[in-house]
Design an enzyme around this catalytic site. Structure first.
Site, PDB file in Angstrom:
ATOM      1  N   HIS A   4      -6.179  -0.573  -4.664  1.00 50.23           N
ATOM      2  CA  HIS A   4      -5.983  -1.656  -3.690  1.00 50.23           C
ATOM      3  C   HIS A   4      -7.303  -2.253  -3.221  1.00 50.23           C
ATOM      4  O   HIS A   4      -7.387  -2.782  -2.115  1.00 50.23           O
ATOM      5  CB  HIS A   4      -5.174  -1.143  -2.485  1.00 50.23           C
TER       6      HIS A   4
ATOM      7  N   THR B 143       0.108  11.265  -0.105  1.00 50.37           N
ATOM      8  CA  THR B 143       0.798   9.974  -0.104  1.00 50.37           C
ATOM      9  C   THR B 143       2.302  10.199  -0.181  1.00 50.37           C
ATOM     10  O   THR B 143       2.761  11.131  -0.846  1.00 50.37           O
ATOM     11  CB  THR B 143       0.348   9.081  -1.284  1.00 50.37           C
TER      12      THR B 143
END
Ligand SMILES: [Zn+2]
Length: 230
Positions: free
Chosen positions: A114, A181
């Site tokens: 990202h 995550t």
């Protein structure tokens, strides 16, 4: 299953990491219940961190990211450090995190899926600008253009290079370890489909992420697990 043995025996290890790897370094998990995503009730996080908001409401966007996302003094923790030792020899870290802690730790083989908060450029002239300048003002001193980071915002695409490097690493891996995550962010979570059939996949997270079949779940604090690795 012993993680140490799995890592020792693997030829190529890919770590897929998220916010839980950064929280021990003092960076809040903005997708967790107590994270910054729920701090504003008026605007959804998906909107605040969107390309539309950056362009239409640059003041609000800037105010939000500066207050909630920039922790330039944060330092890597034992999870980052152990991953460096392993992946610099035989593997890759693919991270959703935009805080640069993996690169600060010395990770050579790294995909910042990202982007990150510290590579800053001017939208108007394209020039790269030191992040310290961005931390004082989002207008480019030279031409008044809008400064922004390379972070992938909602409404923007993952860089083709990051996608390609990630898919290549996942395809090559014989061990994939998902750490910190919930693995619910796409297309990051979709990367797993590129693994080969005999690749072992382990997920380490404080809460059960209820992974797909074939993924071994370790519900534990990643700091404890990585501290024990040699
Ligand atoms: Zn400029």
């Amino acid at each position: 299953m012993d993680l140490q043995t799995e890592i020792n025996n693997a030829k190529y290890v890919v770590f897929m990491t998220g916010a839980g790897v950064s929280t021990p370094s003092g960076i809040p998990d903005y997708r967790s219940k107590n994270g910054l995503y729920t701090s504003s009730e008026e605007l959804t996080p998906e909107y605040i961190l969107s390309h539309d908001n950056l362009v239409n409401n640059p003041d609000g966007f800037y105010d939000f990211v500066i207050k909630n996302m920039y922790f330039p003094d944060a330092i890597p923790n034992v999870i980052h450090e152990k991953m460096v030792e392993i992946t610099n020899q035989k593997g890759m870290v693919i991270t959703q995190n935009v805080d640069c802690l993996h690169s600060k730790a010395g990770t050579k083989n790294l995909v910042e899926f990202h982007g990150n908060l510290y590579d800053i450029h001017c939208k108007k002239c394209g020039e790269e600008v030191d992040y310290h300048e961005y931390l004082t003002d989002y207008h480019h001193k030279k031409d008044g253009g809008l400064l922004r980071s390379s972070t992938v915002l909602y409404g923007e695409n993952i860089s083709p290079r990051a996608l390609k490097e990630s898919v290549e690493a996942i395809t090559k891996a014989d061990l994939i370890v998902i750490v910190g995550t919930s693995f619910k962010v796409y297309p990051f979570a979709n990367l797993l489909q590129y693994r080969t059939t005999d690749t072992k996949v382990i997920a380490i997270n404080k809460e059960d992420i209820e992974p797909e079949d074939g993924v071994e779940m370790i519900v534990s604090d990643a700091v404890d697990i990585f501290s024990k690795l040699k």
